[in-house]
Design a protein around this motif. Structure first.
Motif, PDB file in Angstrom:
ATOM      1  N   GLY A  71       3.159   0.663  -4.572  1.00 58.10           N
ATOM      2  CA  GLY A  71       2.852  -0.357  -5.558  1.00 58.10           C
ATOM      3  C   GLY A  71       3.811  -0.330  -6.730  1.00 58.10           C
ATOM      4  O   GLY A  71       4.726   0.500  -6.807  1.00 58.10           O
TER       5      GLY A  71
ATOM      6  N   GLY B 270      -6.147  -0.622  -5.344  1.00 60.79           N
ATOM      7  CA  GLY B 270      -6.501   0.273  -4.248  1.00 60.79           C
ATOM      8  C   GLY B 270      -7.818   0.987  -4.440  1.00 60.79           C
ATOM      9  O   GLY B 270      -8.254   1.722  -3.543  1.00 60.79           O
TER      10      GLY B 270
ATOM     11  N   THR C   5       0.838  -1.191   0.000  1.00 62.18           N
ATOM     12  CA  THR C   5       0.000   0.000   0.000  1.00 62.18           C
ATOM     13  C   THR C   5       0.876   1.245   0.000  1.00 62.18           C
ATOM     14  O   THR C   5       1.820   1.355   0.783  1.00 62.18           O
ATOM     15  CB  THR C   5      -0.918   0.008   1.237  1.00 62.18           C
ATOM     16  OG1 THR C   5      -1.692  -1.202   1.241  1.00 62.18           O
ATOM     17  CG2 THR C   5      -1.848   1.205   1.212  1.00 62.18           C
ATOM     18  N   ASN C   6       0.572   2.165  -0.911  1.00 64.53           N
ATOM     19  CA  ASN C   6       1.345   3.403  -1.099  1.00 64.53           C
ATOM     20  C   ASN C   6       2.738   3.148  -1.642  1.00 64.53           C
ATOM     21  O   ASN C   6       3.580   4.067  -1.675  1.00 64.53           O
ATOM     22  CB  ASN C   6       1.446   4.205   0.206  1.00 64.53           C
ATOM     23  CG  ASN C   6       0.098   4.624   0.736  1.00 64.53           C
ATOM     24  OD1 ASN C   6      -0.789   4.993  -0.036  1.00 64.53           O
ATOM     25  ND2 ASN C   6      -0.083   4.572   2.055  1.00 64.53           N
TER      26      ASN C   6
END
Length: 277
Positions: free
Chosen positions: A199, A239, A196-197
């Motif tokens: 990728g 996401g 997450t954040n």
């Protein structure tokens, strides 16, 4: 004069829109028959105009037409704006101002109007997994690249939307993946690329998946009449949309005598090859 411009309105990046359906270009000189030069300008990379009527693109983001006011008005009302799909980063929006300029050739400065302001919001498209193959066979003591033809496709953010990729074995005792590259072994037969954040792009994900090597660890479970099948699930998360999964990939680990025991071609020798060169 310029009247009837649209003001502020909003669409998504997948929606063409009639830009100026109620606009009117007027000139009282020559009983409304005086020729005028009209130009519509905006930031070019953001989209383009179609259904131009008599308008011609003279430069990126610049469209012009010369004619009597009534003819130019008709053409303007039919013009369609087409946003550049997938250019805006999901989930953000972008506002574009359209400036209309009218010049009758006699005034020192053309009449302009910049009231039309269009906000385009990016729409998320889910990623796509393709090229998975089922029932790949490998000799139980060899290795294989089970995702050698897999491609992850992502159109958003000009194909650069960050993704998190997970590969899971249905049974961790069946084997393990090597040549992990940037994949991380989370244990229990689960491997992850990206976070997450943080990728990775679809191109990077495809390259990393194709490099993965499956190493069967069949112990004594495989016999000539009882091969062992391992199923792999690929999950791709952007996401925004629900994660996309594909569990089509399977590898069948074979016993070295399986082909001969079950064959009907006599005593001739058989060979098994490895998918990894």
């Amino acid at each position: 004069t310029i009247t009837g411009t649209r003001g502020a309105f909003q669409i998504t990046d997948t929606q063409p829109a009639v830009l100026l359906p109620n606009v009117t270009i007027a000139d009282v000189d020559n009983y409304g028959l005086q020729t005028v030069a009209v130009t519509v300008t905006f930031s070019a990379p953001r989209g383009f105009l179609s259904q131009l009527g008599g308008f011609v693109q003279t430069a990126p983001g610049v469209y012009s037409m010369t004619g009597m006011p009534a003819l130019v008005t008709t053409a303007l009302r039919g013009v369609v704006y087409n946003p550049s799909e997938n250019r805006i980063t999901v989930p953000w929006s972008e506002t574009t101002t359209f400036t209309i300029s009218v010049n009758d050739g006699y005034v020192s400065q053309p009449t302009t109007n910049s009231d039309t302001k269009l906000t385009v919001t990016a729409v998320n498209d889910p990623p796509i997994i393709s090229g998975t193959v089922s029932n790949q066979t490998v000799y139980q003591y060899f290795v294989i690249r089970p995702f050698s033809g897999v491609t992850v496709t992502e159109v958003d953010d000009l194909t650069l939307q960050p993704l998190v990729i997970t590969v899971a074995l249905d049974n961790a005792t069946h084997g393990f993946l090597s040549s992990l590259g940037a994949f991380v072994d989370l244990g229990g037969g689960i491997y992850r690329l990206g976070a997450t954040n943080a990728g990775v792009t679809a191109a990077t994900a495809s390259q990393a998946l194709r490099a993965l090597v499956f190493n069967p660890t069949t112990s004594n479970r495989v016999t000539p009449t009882s091969p062992e099948t391992t199923r792999f699930t690929i999950t791709v998360a952007d996401g925004f949309a629900a994660p996309v999964t594909d569990n089509n990939t399977t590898v069948v680990a074979l016993h070295e005598f399986q082909t001969k025991v079950l064959a009907t071609d006599g005593v001739a020798g058989d060979g098994l090859g490895s998918a990894v060169g």
